[in-house]
Design a protein around this motif. Sequence first.
Motif, PDB file in Angstrom:
ATOM      1  N   ASP A  18       0.813  -1.216   0.000  1.00 36.14           N
ATOM      2  CA  ASP A  18       0.000   0.000   0.000  1.00 36.14           C
ATOM      3  C   ASP A  18       0.845   1.263   0.000  1.00 36.14           C
ATOM      4  N   MET A  19       2.113   1.157   0.375  1.00 36.71           N
ATOM      5  CA  MET A  19       2.944   2.331   0.574  1.00 36.71           C
ATOM      6  C   MET A  19       3.588   2.859  -0.701  1.00 36.71           C
ATOM      7  N   ARG A  20       3.569   2.079  -1.782  1.00 31.71           N
ATOM      8  CA  ARG A  20       4.259   2.546  -2.990  1.00 31.71           C
ATOM      9  C   ARG A  20       3.571   2.011  -4.240  1.00 31.71           C
ATOM     10  N   TYR A  21       3.727   2.763  -5.311  1.00 30.05           N
ATOM     11  CA  TYR A  21       3.261   2.330  -6.623  1.00 30.05           C
ATOM     12  C   TYR A  21       4.397   1.638  -7.367  1.00 30.05           C
ATOM     13  N   LEU A  22       4.027   0.745  -8.257  1.00 25.71           N
ATOM     14  CA  LEU A  22       5.007   0.097  -9.125  1.00 25.71           C
ATOM     15  C   LEU A  22       5.217   0.948 -10.374  1.00 25.71           C
ATOM     16  N   PRO A  23       6.378   0.866 -11.000  1.00 22.49           N
ATOM     17  CA  PRO A  23       6.600   1.637 -12.229  1.00 22.49           C
ATOM     18  C   PRO A  23       5.602   1.312 -13.335  1.00 22.49           C
ATOM     19  N   THR A  24       5.011   0.118 -13.273  1.00 23.90           N
ATOM     20  CA  THR A  24       4.056  -0.299 -14.304  1.00 23.90           C
ATOM     21  C   THR A  24       2.632   0.179 -14.023  1.00 23.90           C
ATOM     22  N   ASP A  25       2.370   0.749 -12.842  1.00 28.99           N
ATOM     23  CA  ASP A  25       1.029   1.220 -12.534  1.00 28.99           C
ATOM     24  C   ASP A  25       0.703   2.476 -13.331  1.00 28.99           C
ATOM     25  N   PRO A  26      -0.552   2.644 -13.773  1.00 29.11           N
ATOM     26  CA  PRO A  26      -0.918   3.848 -14.529  1.00 29.11           C
ATOM     27  C   PRO A  26      -0.586   5.118 -13.750  1.00 29.11           C
ATOM     28  N   ALA A  27       0.005   6.083 -14.441  1.00 29.51           N
ATOM     29  CA  ALA A  27       0.470   7.315 -13.824  1.00 29.51           C
ATOM     30  C   ALA A  27      -0.109   8.504 -14.585  1.00 29.51           C
ATOM     31  N   PRO A  28       0.023   9.691 -14.019  1.00 37.99           N
ATOM     32  CA  PRO A  28      -0.433  10.886 -14.736  1.00 37.99           C
ATOM     33  C   PRO A  28       0.146  10.951 -16.147  1.00 37.99           C
ATOM     34  N   GLY A  29      -0.735  11.211 -17.096  1.00 39.53           N
ATOM     35  CA  GLY A  29      -0.391  11.194 -18.512  1.00 39.53           C
ATOM     36  C   GLY A  29      -0.884   9.958 -19.215  1.00 39.53           C
ATOM     37  N   ASP A  30      -1.128   8.874 -18.479  1.00 43.18           N
ATOM     38  CA  ASP A  30      -1.672   7.635 -19.043  1.00 43.18           C
ATOM     39  C   ASP A  30      -3.193   7.702 -19.098  1.00 43.18           C
ATOM     40  N   VAL A 176      -7.253  20.938 -13.210  1.00 39.92           N
ATOM     41  CA  VAL A 176      -7.903  20.310 -14.354  1.00 39.92           C
ATOM     42  C   VAL A 176      -9.042  21.181 -14.875  1.00 39.92           C
ATOM     43  N   LEU A 177      -9.730  21.881 -13.988  1.00 37.41           N
ATOM     44  CA  LEU A 177     -10.821  22.749 -14.425  1.00 37.41           C
ATOM     45  C   LEU A 177     -10.323  23.962 -15.202  1.00 37.41           C
ATOM     46  N   HIS A 178      -9.111  24.418 -14.868  1.00 43.20           N
ATOM     47  CA  HIS A 178      -8.566  25.596 -15.544  1.00 43.20           C
ATOM     48  C   HIS A 178      -7.582  25.227 -16.653  1.00 43.20           C
ATOM     49  N   GLY A 179      -7.471  23.930 -16.944  1.00 37.84           N
ATOM     50  CA  GLY A 179      -6.609  23.513 -18.045  1.00 37.84           C
ATOM     51  C   GLY A 179      -5.138  23.684 -17.765  1.00 37.84           C
ATOM     52  N   THR A 180      -4.769  23.701 -16.490  1.00 35.71           N
ATOM     53  CA  THR A 180      -3.357  23.903 -16.134  1.00 35.71           C
ATOM     54  C   THR A 180      -2.770  22.669 -15.462  1.00 35.71           C
ATOM     55  N   ALA A 181      -3.415  21.522 -15.625  1.00 35.45           N
ATOM     56  CA  ALA A 181      -2.918  20.300 -14.983  1.00 35.45           C
ATOM     57  C   ALA A 181      -1.502  19.996 -15.465  1.00 35.45           C
ATOM     58  N   ALA A 182      -0.628  19.683 -14.499  1.00 35.25           N
ATOM     59  CA  ALA A 182       0.781  19.449 -14.808  1.00 35.25           C
ATOM     60  C   ALA A 182       1.172  17.982 -14.650  1.00 35.25           C
ATOM     61  N   LEU A 183       0.190  17.084 -14.629  1.00 34.57           N
ATOM     62  CA  LEU A 183       0.436  15.641 -14.552  1.00 34.57           C
ATOM     63  C   LEU A 183       1.272  15.295 -13.322  1.00 34.57           C
ATOM     64  N   ARG A 184       0.620  15.383 -12.160  1.00 35.40           N
ATOM     65  CA  ARG A 184       1.316  15.199 -10.888  1.00 35.40           C
ATOM     66  C   ARG A 184       0.913  13.906 -10.201  1.00 35.40           C
ATOM     67  N   HIS A 185       1.890  13.354  -9.485  1.00 34.52           N
ATOM     68  CA  HIS A 185       1.634  12.281  -8.522  1.00 34.52           C
ATOM     69  C   HIS A 185       1.836  12.835  -7.129  1.00 34.52           C
ATOM     70  N   ARG A 186       0.785  12.811  -6.312  1.00 35.40           N
ATOM     71  CA  ARG A 186       0.899  13.222  -4.917  1.00 35.40           C
ATOM     72  C   ARG A 186       1.195  11.981  -4.097  1.00 35.40           C
ATOM     73  N   GLY A 187       2.383  11.930  -3.514  1.00 36.01           N
ATOM     74  CA  GLY A 187       2.878  10.708  -2.918  1.00 36.01           C
ATOM     75  C   GLY A 187       2.304  10.376  -1.560  1.00 36.01           C
ATOM     76  N   GLY A 188       2.839   9.288  -0.993  1.00 37.42           N
ATOM     77  CA  GLY A 188       2.324   8.731   0.260  1.00 37.42           C
ATOM     78  C   GLY A 188       2.897   9.424   1.488  1.00 37.42           C
TER      79      GLY A 188
END
Length: 263
Positions: A18-30, A176-188
Motif C-alpha cells: 500500500d505504501m508505494r506504486y510500481l513503475p508499471t502502474d498507470p500514472a499521470p499522462g496515461d 484540471v478545471l482551468h486547463g493547467t494540470a501538470a500531470l502530478r503524482h501526490r505521494g504517500g
Amino acid sequence: MATTYLFDDLRTRDVLADMRYLPTDPAPGDLIPAFDLPTLDGDRFRSDTLGHRPVLLVFGSQTCPVTRSAVPPLRDLHDEYGDRVRFVLVQTREAHPGELLPQPRTDEQKAAHAATMRDDLRVPFEVAVDDLAGTLHRAVGPKPNSAYVLRPDGTITARVHWANDAAALRSELEHVLHGTAALRHRGGATSPLLKAVGHLPEVVRRAGNKAERDVWRAVPPLALLGRTAGLLRGLPVDRRGPAAAAVLTFLALAVTAGIVVAS
C-alpha cells in the motif's frame, strides 16, 4: 491473482504494498484502464463514456480507516465542485475484513458492502462496484484509498495516494478545471495516514475484533497507534492519530532518557 487479492487475513506484505506504486502502474499522462462498472443507482460507470466533465475517481471501503477519514472532506469538495466535476467512489475489497464485515465472496455481497459504505459514510455522490476480482482496482495498483483526477477522455492528470489529502485534491481539481494540470503524482505522505489512525477503532467496532488482531500481527506499530488514539476521545477524530504519535514518541524518549540516566 483474485484469490490473493481477496485476502481474509491482513498480511504485512499487503500493508507494505500500500505504501508505494510500481513503475508499471498507470500514472499521470496515461489513460485510465478500460472499465465498465455498475453503480448503486442502477446506471453504469464506463471509461468510454465518462461524460463532459472531469472525473474524481476514488477507491475505498468502509473498513479502510483512510476512506473513513476521506469522505467528510470529499463531501465538502463535492459541495464545491460537484456541478463541474463528476465524483465517483468505487467499492474495492475490504481493507480490514473481520468477523462482522468479512471479505465479500459474491457480486451480491460486494454490492451490499458498497451500499452499506454509502449509507454508513453518507456518500452524496455516485458509488460504483468493482468486480469481485478487483479488475479495475488491481489494474491501477490496488491502494486502499487512492484518487485519480481524469479528463473526460480518460487521461489521468493527477494521482493522489491518499484521498483524505483534501488540499492535494482541491489543487488538482482547480488545475484540471482551468486547463493547467501538470500531470502530478501526490505521494504517500505520513500526515494523511496519521489522520486516518483515529478512525481505526471505528473500523474495528464495525468489522469486528479480528480486524484489530490482524493489524497487531501484520503491523504492530499501527495497532499501537490505533489503540492509543482510541483513548484520546476528547480530540476530533482526525487529530487523534497525530496526538497518539506524539504521546508514544514522548513516552519512548522518556523511557530512553531514564535508561541512560540509570546507566
